[in-house]
Write a protein that holds these residues in place. Structure first.
Motif, short mmCIF file in Angstrom:
data_model
loop_
_atom_site.label_atom_id
_atom_site.label_comp_id
_atom_site.label_asym_id
_atom_site.label_seq_id
_atom_site.Cartn_x
_atom_site.Cartn_y
_atom_site.Cartn_z
N VAL A 192 0.84 -1.08 0.12
CA VAL A 192 -0.05 0.23 0.10
C VAL A 192 0.68 1.18 -0.03
O VAL A 192 1.96 1.36 0.77
N LEU A 193 0.46 2.45 -0.90
CA LEU A 193 1.26 3.48 -0.83
C LEU A 193 0.10 4.76 -0.84
O LEU A 193 -1.17 4.34 -1.09
N LEU A 194 0.62 5.80 -0.22
CA LEU A 194 -0.27 7.05 -0.28
C LEU A 194 0.05 8.13 -1.25
O LEU A 194 1.61 8.32 -1.29
N VAL A 195 -0.66 8.81 -1.78
CA VAL A 195 -0.39 9.83 -2.56
C VAL A 195 -1.05 11.04 -2.27
O VAL A 195 -2.12 11.22 -1.84
N LEU A 237 -4.65 9.94 -1.15
CA LEU A 237 -5.11 8.79 -2.13
C LEU A 237 -4.48 7.58 -1.52
O LEU A 237 -3.26 7.58 -1.44
N MET A 238 -5.19 6.56 -1.20
CA MET A 238 -4.59 5.53 -0.73
C MET A 238 -4.81 4.25 -1.80
O MET A 238 -5.85 4.14 -2.54
N VAL A 239 -3.58 3.84 -2.25
CA VAL A 239 -3.41 2.88 -3.29
C VAL A 239 -2.91 1.49 -2.96
O VAL A 239 -1.95 1.24 -2.43
N ARG A 240 -3.54 0.46 -3.72
CA ARG A 240 -3.34 -0.82 -3.57
C ARG A 240 -2.19 -1.08 -4.68
O ARG A 240 -2.26 -0.83 -5.81
N THR A 241 -0.97 -1.50 -4.27
CA THR A 241 -0.10 -1.75 -5.37
C THR A 241 -0.25 -3.02 -6.18
O THR A 241 0.49 -3.55 -7.05
N GLY A 242 -0.99 -4.10 -5.48
CA GLY A 242 -1.23 -5.50 -6.13
C GLY A 242 -0.02 -6.27 -5.69
O GLY A 242 -0.05 -7.70 -5.80
N ALA A 284 1.05 -10.45 -2.09
CA ALA A 284 1.11 -11.86 -1.96
C ALA A 284 1.69 -12.33 -0.71
O ALA A 284 1.30 -13.68 -0.05
N HIS A 285 2.73 -11.67 -0.10
CA HIS A 285 3.20 -11.90 1.18
C HIS A 285 2.29 -11.69 2.49
O HIS A 285 2.78 -12.19 3.66
N LEU A 286 1.22 -11.31 2.30
CA LEU A 286 0.36 -10.74 3.28
C LEU A 286 -0.56 -12.09 3.49
O LEU A 286 -0.73 -12.85 2.64
N SER A 287 -1.19 -11.86 4.84
CA SER A 287 -1.94 -13.23 5.26
C SER A 287 -3.32 -13.16 4.25
O SER A 287 -3.96 -14.30 4.20
N ARG A 288 -3.60 -12.00 3.76
CA ARG A 288 -4.86 -11.98 2.79
C ARG A 288 -4.75 -11.02 1.94
O ARG A 288 -3.99 -9.74 2.37
N PRO A 289 -5.30 -10.80 0.62
CA PRO A 289 -5.17 -9.47 -0.11
C PRO A 289 -5.38 -8.06 0.80
O PRO A 289 -6.72 -8.29 1.46
N VAL A 290 -4.93 -7.21 0.37
CA VAL A 290 -5.67 -5.79 0.90
C VAL A 290 -6.88 -5.67 0.14
O VAL A 290 -6.94 -5.51 -0.90
#
Length: 425
Positions: free
Chosen positions: A247-250, A290-295, A298-304
Motif C-alpha cells: 500500500v502507498l499513499l499519494v 489517495l490510498m493505493v493498492r499496489t497489487g 502475496a506475502h500478506l495473510s490475505r489480499p488488501v
C-alpha cells in the motif's frame, strides 16, 4: 617465483554507517537514566508556560506525599518519558525538513544515497508528493510539513501516544515525484514504488558496519545497532515494513478539497499562534490522501481490500467489480486502516509479532529504568529540586482538581508535542 599471476579476489569493503550524536535520537529517541537531572523551572519559565495556580505552589518539606500520590507521580513521569521522545524527534531533520519538498524530501532514487538510506527502513508505507510544492492548494494554508505533522500526530494517536520509535520506526517515508500534477499517473507511481521496494529487498542481506563517532561506552548495545560488527541490515534491526510493498499513499493537488470549511481568509498577519493552531485544527482533518493498492501483497495473510472504505455514493471509487485499487480518504482513516492491517498481520505471522513485542519490551524497560532513576534523584534533591518530578507533582495536583497544569498543552491526556502546530512544523 611466478610472475604475472592474477590478483587474488577480495570482497568489497563493508559499507560503513557513520553515526554522530546528532543522529542517535533517530536510533533511540528515549531519555536515558542519568545521575543528575535539570532543576525545577526558573520563575520566568513558570510564569510563561504553566498554570499559575499550581506553578507557584511549593511542596513543603512537611508535605510528604502518600504512597498513592507517589504512584500517581510515577504515572505522570511515564507520560513525560514518551512526551520527551516525541518532542525530540520532531526536531530531527527526517521530520523537521524531510517532509518538505523545498528542503530535504528526497526522490525515490535519492533514498539510495547514504544520507537517506537509514530513514527508508522500518516504515509501514510511503507518501508520494506529486509535482511542485507551490501549487494552488498552498493558498489554503496547507503545506507538506503540516501534513507530515498531522500524520505524526495521528500515528501516535492510534498507538495511544506510545508507538515504538527506535531505529527510525515511523508510519511513512515522504518522497517526492517531480513530474507535474497534470502528468500524474497512479500506475507510474506504483512502478516507481515497486522499483524502490526491489532495491531495498536487494540490500536487506548486505552487511554493514555501524561506526559511532563518540565514546564507545556511550553506546548501549541493547538500544543501538551493535558497533564495529559486520551484520546484515536485517540483523541490525532494519527491514522493509511488512506493508510497505502493498500500500502507498499519494498527496496530490486534491489534498485540500474545494469545499474545505477552513479558509485562509480567516487568518491575517496579526493572527496569534493560538489562533493559527486552532485554525489548523479545522483545516487538517479536511485533508485527504489517495490510498493505493499496489497489487504486491502475496506475502500478506490475505489480499488488501478497501471495500469497507468505499463510499457507495462516490462514483469515482471502484470499478463496479467489487475490487477497489485506490480510494481517497482522510489522514486518520488512512493511518488507522494501515495500523489495523499491521495488527492483523502480526496476529497471522509469529515472527512479526515477536519483533514488535521485543521492541515494545525494550521501550517499556527503558521507561521503567528512567522513572526509577528520576525518583532516586528526587529522593536526594527533593521533589521540587528535579525538573521532571516538579512537573509531575503539579500535574497530579491539577488532575485531582479536574484541571491541566501546562497551559500550552490544553489537555495533558494528549501529548503536547503531537498537538502543537507551532514553532517546528
Amino acid at each position: 617465483m611466478a610472475f604475472n599471476q592474477p590478483p587474488k579476489w577480495s570482497p568489497e569493503p563493508y559499507q560503513e554507517i557513520l553515526i554522530d550524536q546528532l543522529r542517535t535520537p533517530m536510533l533511540w529517541p528515549y531519555p536515558k537514566p542519568s545521575p543528575t537531572y535539570p532543576t525545577a523551572p526558573i520563575e520566568e519559565v513558570r510564569a510563561k508556560f504553566f498554570n499559575q495556580k499550581y506553578a507557584q505552589k511549593a511542596l513543603n518539606a512537611s508535605d510528604r506525599l502518600t504512597m498513592d500520590e507517589l504512584e500517581l507521580v510515577r504515572r505522570h513521569l511515564l507520560d513525560l518519558f514518551y512526551e520527551t521522545a516525541a518532542l525530540g524527534l520532531r526536531f530531527q531533520p527526517p521530520f523537521s525538513h524531510g517532509w518538505s519538498r523545498t528542503q530535504l524530501m528526497p526522490t525515490p532514487a535519492g533514498v539510495s544515497l547514504r544520507t537517506y538510506e537509514l530513514d527508508v527502513w522500518n516504515k509501514q508505507t510511503a507518501v508520494y508528493f506529486i509535482g511542485d510544492s507551490r501549487y494552488a492548494g498552498h493558498d489554503t494554508g496547507y503545506t507538506d510539513r503540516r501534513l507530515g505533522a498531522y500524520i505524526y500526530r495521528e500515528w501516535h494517536r492510534v498507538h495511544d501516544g506510545r508507538p515504538n520509535l527506535q531505529r527510525y520506526n515511523f508510519f511513512a517515508k515522504a518522497l517526492q515525484v517531480t513530474k507535474s500534477s497534470e502528468l500524474f499517473d497512479v500506475a507510474a507511481v506504483i512502478d516507481i514504488h515497486r522499483r524502490l521496494c526491489n532495491s531495498m529487498s536487494a540490500k536487506l542481506n548486505e552487511e554493514v558496519i555501524f561506526r559511532y563517532l563518540f565514546r564507545a561506552g556511550e553506546v548501549e548495545s541493547t538500544y543501538f545497532p551493535q558497533a564495529d560488527i559486520a551484520k546484515t541490515w536485517r540483523e541490525h534491526g532494519f527491514t522493509m515494513g511488512h506493508l510497505f510493498r502493498a500500500v502507498l499513499l499519494v498527496a496530490d493537488e486534491n489534498v485540500v478539497p474545494e469545499t474545505c470549511i477552513a479558509q485562509a481568509e480567516e487568518l491575517s498577519d496579526d493572527s496569534t499562534l493560538q489562533e493559527m493552531a486552532a485554525w489548523l485544527e479545522r483545516l487538517m482533518p479536511e485533508c485527504r490522501v489517495l490510498m493505493v493498492r499496489t497489487g504486491d501483497d502475496a506475502h500478506l495473510s490475505r489480499p488488501v481490500s478497501f471495500a469497507n472504505l468505499v463510499d457507495p455514493l462516490n462514483s469515482d471509487q471502484g470499478d463496479g467489480s467489487g475490487q477497489v485499487d485506490m480510494v481517497r480518504v482522510t489522514v486518520p482513516v488512512a493511518v488507522r486502516f494501515l495500523h489495523e492491517l499491521q495488527v492483523q498481520e502480526e496476529a497471522a505471522y509469529l515472527d512479526l509479532r515477536r519483533v514488535a513485542d521485543r521492541m515494545t519490551e525494550d521501550r517499556e524497560r527503558a521507561c521503567r529504568e528512567w522513572v526509577d532513576s528520576v525518583m532516586r534523584h528526587a529522593e536526594d534533591v527533593g521533589m521540587d529540586g528535579n525538573w521532571y518530578t516538579w512537573i509531575a507533582v503539579r500535574r497530579m495536583w491539577a488532575a485531582r482538581d479536574g484541571e491541566t497544569f501546562s497551559d500550552g498543552q490544553g489537555d495533558e491526556t494528549r501529548l503536547f508535542p503531537l498537538y502543537s502546530w507551532t514553532s517546528i512544523w
